[in-house]
Every structure is written in C-alpha cells, then in structure tokens.
Design a protein around this motif. Structure first.
Motif, PDB file in Angstrom:
ATOM      1  N   VAL A  72      26.496  35.518  27.525  1.00 35.51           N
ATOM      2  CA  VAL A  72      27.432  36.586  27.195  1.00 35.51           C
ATOM      3  C   VAL A  72      28.525  36.553  28.261  1.00 35.51           C
ATOM      4  CG1 VAL A  72      27.783  39.064  26.927  1.00 35.51           C
ATOM      5  CG2 VAL A  72      25.638  38.039  26.195  1.00 35.51           C
ATOM      6  N   VAL A  73      29.780  36.416  27.847  1.00 35.61           N
ATOM      7  CA  VAL A  73      30.890  36.344  28.789  1.00 35.61           C
ATOM      8  C   VAL A  73      31.858  37.491  28.506  1.00 35.61           C
ATOM      9  CG1 VAL A  73      32.770  34.933  29.707  1.00 35.61           C
ATOM     10  CG2 VAL A  73      30.653  33.844  28.889  1.00 35.61           C
ATOM     11  N   LEU A  74      32.192  38.235  29.563  1.00 29.19           N
ATOM     12  CA  LEU A  74      33.122  39.351  29.452  1.00 29.19           C
ATOM     13  C   LEU A  74      34.299  39.089  30.376  1.00 29.19           C
ATOM     14  CD1 LEU A  74      33.773  42.182  28.367  1.00 29.19           C
ATOM     15  CD2 LEU A  74      32.453  43.128  30.272  1.00 29.19           C
ATOM     16  N   ASP A  75      35.495  38.930  29.815  1.00 34.05           N
ATOM     17  CA  ASP A  75      36.727  38.739  30.571  1.00 34.05           C
ATOM     18  C   ASP A  75      37.445  40.082  30.655  1.00 34.05           C
ATOM     19  OD1 ASP A  75      36.159  36.027  30.680  1.00 34.05           O
ATOM     20  OD2 ASP A  75      37.346  35.562  28.905  1.00 34.05           O
ATOM     21  N   VAL A  76      37.733  40.535  31.868  1.00 32.58           N
ATOM     22  CA  VAL A  76      38.251  41.891  32.072  1.00 32.58           C
ATOM     23  C   VAL A  76      39.572  41.860  32.838  1.00 32.58           C
ATOM     24  CG1 VAL A  76      37.737  44.197  32.942  1.00 32.58           C
ATOM     25  CG2 VAL A  76      35.873  42.715  32.178  1.00 32.58           C
ATOM     26  N   PRO A  77      40.699  42.198  32.202  1.00 31.47           N
ATOM     27  CA  PRO A  77      41.961  42.287  32.927  1.00 31.47           C
ATOM     28  C   PRO A  77      41.883  43.370  34.005  1.00 31.47           C
ATOM     29  CG  PRO A  77      42.320  42.328  30.547  1.00 31.47           C
ATOM     30  CD  PRO A  77      40.856  42.494  30.771  1.00 31.47           C
ATOM     31  N   SER A  78      42.587  43.175  35.101  1.00 28.34           N
ATOM     32  CA  SER A  78      42.553  44.141  36.209  1.00 28.34           C
ATOM     33  C   SER A  78      42.999  45.521  35.753  1.00 28.34           C
ATOM     34  CB  SER A  78      43.437  43.648  37.355  1.00 28.34           C
ATOM     35  OG  SER A  78      42.961  42.418  37.854  1.00 28.34           O
ATOM     36  N   ARG A  79      43.981  45.573  34.847  1.00 31.66           N
ATOM     37  CA  ARG A  79      44.461  46.873  34.382  1.00 31.66           C
ATOM     38  C   ARG A  79      43.365  47.636  33.658  1.00 31.66           C
ATOM     39  NH1 ARG A  79      49.506  47.007  30.354  1.00 31.66           N
ATOM     40  NH2 ARG A  79      50.387  45.808  32.101  1.00 31.66           N
ATOM     41  N   LEU A  80      42.593  46.946  32.830  1.00 29.67           N
ATOM     42  CA  LEU A  80      41.502  47.609  32.114  1.00 29.67           C
ATOM     43  C   LEU A  80      40.430  48.084  33.087  1.00 29.67           C
ATOM     44  CD1 LEU A  80      40.172  48.445  29.445  1.00 29.67           C
ATOM     45  CD2 LEU A  80      39.087  46.190  29.394  1.00 29.67           C
ATOM     46  N   ALA A  81      40.122  47.253  34.093  1.00 30.59           N
ATOM     47  CA  ALA A  81      39.135  47.666  35.098  1.00 30.59           C
ATOM     48  C   ALA A  81      39.577  48.942  35.793  1.00 30.59           C
ATOM     49  CB  ALA A  81      38.930  46.546  36.113  1.00 30.59           C
ATOM     50  N   ALA A  82      40.894  49.060  36.067  1.00 34.70           N
ATOM     51  CA  ALA A  82      41.409  50.253  36.744  1.00 34.70           C
ATOM     52  C   ALA A  82      41.361  51.476  35.834  1.00 34.70           C
ATOM     53  CB  ALA A  82      42.832  49.995  37.224  1.00 34.70           C
ATOM     54  N   THR A  83      41.762  51.326  34.573  1.00 36.74           N
ATOM     55  CA  THR A  83      41.820  52.479  33.674  1.00 36.74           C
ATOM     56  C   THR A  83      40.435  52.979  33.281  1.00 36.74           C
ATOM     57  OG1 THR A  83      41.994  51.031  31.742  1.00 36.74           O
ATOM     58  CG2 THR A  83      44.050  51.808  32.740  1.00 36.74           C
ATOM     59  N   THR A  84      39.424  52.099  33.333  1.00 34.81           N
ATOM     60  CA  THR A  84      38.063  52.513  32.988  1.00 34.81           C
ATOM     61  C   THR A  84      37.240  52.888  34.218  1.00 34.81           C
ATOM     62  OG1 THR A  84      37.329  50.201  33.043  1.00 34.81           O
ATOM     63  CG2 THR A  84      38.003  51.101  30.904  1.00 34.81           C
ATOM     64  N   GLY A  85      37.835  52.774  35.406  1.00 31.85           N
ATOM     65  CA  GLY A  85      37.106  53.111  36.629  1.00 31.85           C
ATOM     66  C   GLY A  85      36.030  52.107  36.987  1.00 31.85           C
ATOM     67  N   SER A  86      36.134  50.895  36.452  1.00 30.31           N
ATOM     68  CA  SER A  86      35.103  49.886  36.701  1.00 30.31           C
ATOM     69  C   SER A  86      35.525  48.858  37.741  1.00 30.31           C
ATOM     70  CB  SER A  86      34.739  49.161  35.399  1.00 30.31           C
ATOM     71  OG  SER A  86      35.874  48.523  34.844  1.00 30.31           O
ATOM     72  N   GLN A  87      36.689  49.064  38.402  1.00 30.47           N
ATOM     73  CA  GLN A  87      37.184  48.042  39.320  1.00 30.47           C
ATOM     74  C   GLN A  87      36.255  47.804  40.495  1.00 30.47           C
ATOM     75  OE1 GLN A  87      38.539  51.016  38.800  1.00 30.47           O
ATOM     76  NE2 GLN A  87      39.866  51.717  40.470  1.00 30.47           N
ATOM     77  N   ARG A  88      35.488  48.822  40.903  1.00 29.14           N
ATOM     78  CA  ARG A  88      34.583  48.619  42.047  1.00 29.14           C
ATOM     79  C   ARG A  88      33.457  47.645  41.711  1.00 29.14           C
ATOM     80  NH1 ARG A  88      33.268  53.583  39.870  1.00 29.14           N
ATOM     81  NH2 ARG A  88      31.039  54.056  39.593  1.00 29.14           N
ATOM     82  N   ALA A  89      33.185  47.432  40.423  1.00 31.23           N
ATOM     83  CA  ALA A  89      32.167  46.456  40.029  1.00 31.23           C
ATOM     84  C   ALA A  89      32.633  45.034  40.286  1.00 31.23           C
ATOM     85  CB  ALA A  89      31.816  46.626  38.556  1.00 31.23           C
ATOM     86  N   PHE A  90      33.948  44.853  40.463  1.00 32.46           N
ATOM     87  CA  PHE A  90      34.507  43.517  40.655  1.00 32.46           C
ATOM     88  C   PHE A  90      35.081  43.335  42.059  1.00 32.46           C
ATOM     89  CE2 PHE A  90      34.993  44.811  36.209  1.00 32.46           C
ATOM     90  CZ  PHE A  90      34.200  43.854  35.590  1.00 32.46           C
ATOM     91  N   ALA A  91      34.596  44.152  43.002  1.00 32.16           N
ATOM     92  CA  ALA A  91      35.135  44.091  44.360  1.00 32.16           C
ATOM     93  C   ALA A  91      34.726  42.812  45.082  1.00 32.16           C
ATOM     94  CB  ALA A  91      34.676  45.310  45.155  1.00 32.16           C
ATOM     95  N   HIS A  92      33.576  42.251  44.725  1.00 35.22           N
ATOM     96  CA  HIS A  92      33.074  41.057  45.404  1.00 35.22           C
ATOM     97  C   HIS A  92      32.346  40.165  44.408  1.00 35.22           C
ATOM     98  CE1 HIS A  92      33.896  42.808  49.385  1.00 35.22           C
ATOM     99  NE2 HIS A  92      33.447  43.937  48.853  1.00 35.22           N
ATOM    100  N   GLU A  93      32.434  38.854  44.620  1.00 36.05           N
ATOM    101  CA  GLU A  93      31.677  37.918  43.792  1.00 36.05           C
ATOM    102  C   GLU A  93      30.204  37.996  44.166  1.00 36.05           C
ATOM    103  OE1 GLU A  93      33.248  35.414  47.277  1.00 36.05           O
ATOM    104  OE2 GLU A  93      33.889  37.114  46.046  1.00 36.05           O
ATOM    105  N   ALA A  94      29.321  37.892  43.183  1.00 33.48           N
ATOM    106  CA  ALA A  94      27.884  37.967  43.468  1.00 33.48           C
ATOM    107  C   ALA A  94      27.068  37.632  42.230  1.00 33.48           C
ATOM    108  CB  ALA A  94      27.506  39.368  43.949  1.00 33.48           C
ATOM    109  N   PHE A  95      25.892  37.065  42.467  1.00 34.62           N
ATOM    110  CA  PHE A  95      24.870  36.969  41.435  1.00 34.62           C
ATOM    111  C   PHE A  95      24.074  38.266  41.459  1.00 34.62           C
ATOM    112  CE2 PHE A  95      25.885  32.656  42.587  1.00 34.62           C
ATOM    113  CZ  PHE A  95      25.904  31.987  41.373  1.00 34.62           C
ATOM    114  N   PHE A  96      23.556  38.682  40.313  1.00 33.56           N
ATOM    115  CA  PHE A  96      22.811  39.931  40.269  1.00 33.56           C
ATOM    116  C   PHE A  96      21.727  39.860  39.202  1.00 33.56           C
ATOM    117  CE2 PHE A  96      26.338  40.279  37.349  1.00 33.56           C
ATOM    118  CZ  PHE A  96      25.807  40.891  36.227  1.00 33.56           C
TER     119      PHE A  96
END
Length: 258
Positions: A72-96
């Motif tokens: 499953v691949v989700l491509d997220v533009p920075s603007r969408l991350a900001a408007t949905t409040g999800s930008q902190r999920a992309f603050a650092h690269e990581a496996f999880f």
C-alpha cells in the motif's frame, strides 16, 4: 503533484533510487521489499506484512522488491499534510511496526475488489489513513531518532552463528535496549520478529547447502541450527512447500550453464 494518491503497487527486483517533493508511506501487504534511507547503510530495512516505512519529501531512498510483493503506497503533498494536521507524521524518515488500526486499514485496501484504483485526497479513506498514520508515528518519533538498529550488522552476526545464535536478550543488550524495545524496533525495521527472521536465515543457508554440498540432511540440520533432521524437514516443508530431500533432487536435476 496536487493530490494524495493511495494505491497498491509491486516493486521490481531491480535496484532503484528515487527522491520526490511529496511525502510517501509504504506499507507491506505481502512479500518483501528492501530499502535504505538517505544513503545511510544503518537506515536499511525491509517492508513486509507487519511494518512500513515513512519517507519525508526530499529524502533519497534506494529500494528493490525481494520477489513478488504487494504494497500500500500513500503519496502525500506537503500542503495536504499541513491542512490535515498530519505533517508531524512526516518529520523524520523511519521504519515502523503496524498497530491494530493500520493493520485493519491495510486489510481493507487489500480486500477491495477495485484495489488497483488510486484514491485521491478527497476520498475519506485517504483522510482515515492520514489520521491513523499520525496517531501511530508522531508519538514514536523521539525513540526512533535516538536509537537505531543496524539490521545489516545483526544479519551478519546471526549468519556467523546459526547453530548457536545469540538470544534476543543478548542482541537487545548489545543494541542498548530493553528486550521489549528491541523486539518492537526489530519488527519495525525487518517486518518480522527476531525468531522468524532467524528461522528464515537458517532455511536460506540450508537451501544453499542442499544445492552446493553433499552433506547429509542430518549434518545440514545441525549446521544451520535445528535439533535434528526431522525439525529441518518440518520447517523446510512449511517454508518451501517440499522436503529438503525433494528440493535437493530438484536442484541436482537442473541443467548447469556453460
């Protein structure tokens, strides 16, 4: 790119490199793929059915599919991350490692009869994914930044001692972690538990010995860490779908090149 895209993809078994101006999350459904982040060998891991990887915009990633795989691949533009409040999920690269919410979402996407159809930012499923990713990733960031696992080093350590490998407590101590933290971090970066990973390494080595040596099955079993030939046969059949003896006959029957 102006919209988020959520879709199923398969990665080819060739080395590829990419960097893009949007955030990306890859979550495994089946099979495996390998990836290193930002050109750092210590940020190497595998995406399988129990984990994923977040790749912020601008981060180089080298990757390849390890055989058939579905992601499953989700491509997220920075603007969408900001408007949905999800930008902190992309603050650092990581496996999880996946939590229950993300596992359920992955299964829903996999079960969709039209799963190959990309979903745009307007689809509620995309917003649901962003919410679940933020809940899973944002709280875990401090630990992921300060403690890293070198999967390549652990692999090499285990391969040199398949018959008498270090236990999880030893590996955790060497990594400077508690056993629970090590287990969770290992699943996050390898996509499987330490025990399952060790079993896969043992079977891969047994496969090589079966095709390149005349050692008895009993000797091979002991060399790769099984108690006896019966234990090897049981595990080998479960993993490869046939017994070691049948596998060896098939390998020897294949024509050699040259």
């Amino acid at each position: 790119m102006s919209t988020a895209i959520l879709e199923l993809r398969e990665y080819r078994p060739t080395e590829s490199t990419d960097t893009h101006d949007f955030h990306q999350v890859v979550i495994g459904l089946s099979g495996r793929m390998s990836m290193s982040l930002d050109g750092d060998a210590t940020r190497y891991g595998r995406v399988a059915s129990r984990n994923g990887v977040v790749i912020p915009a601008g981060v180089r990633h080298d990757y390849r599919g390890d055989g058939p795989n579905r992601q499953v691949v989700l491509d997220v533009p920075s603007r969408l991350a900001a408007t949905t409040g999800s930008q902190r999920a992309f603050a650092h690269e990581a496996f999880f490692a996946l939590d229950a919410s993300l596992l359920a979402l992955a299964r829903r996407v996999s079960a969709r009869s039209d799963g190959a159809r990309p979903l745009s930012a307007d689809d509620p499923v995309v917003r649901e994914w962003l919410g679940a990713l933020t809940a899973r990733l944002a709280p875990a960031r401090p630990a992921q930044r300060t403690v890293r696992l070198d999967l390549a080093r652990i692999d090499a350590r285990l391969r040199t001692a398949l018959a008498t490998p270090p236990d999880t407590a030893t590996l955790a101590r060497e990594a400077g972690m508690s056993v629970r933290h090590f287990h969770d971090a290992f699943v996050a970066i390898a996509g499987e538990t330490p025990h399952r990973h060790l079993m896969r390494l043992r079977l891969a080595y047994a496969d090589r010995l079966l095709s390149t040596s005349d050692a008895t099955l009993a000797d091979i079993a002991l060399e790769v860490g099984f108690n006896d030939q019966s234990a090897l046969t049981h595990a080998f059949r479960q993993h490869y779908g046939q017994t070691p003896a049948a596998w060896r006959r098939e390998c020897h029957a294949r024509p050699t090149s040259g």
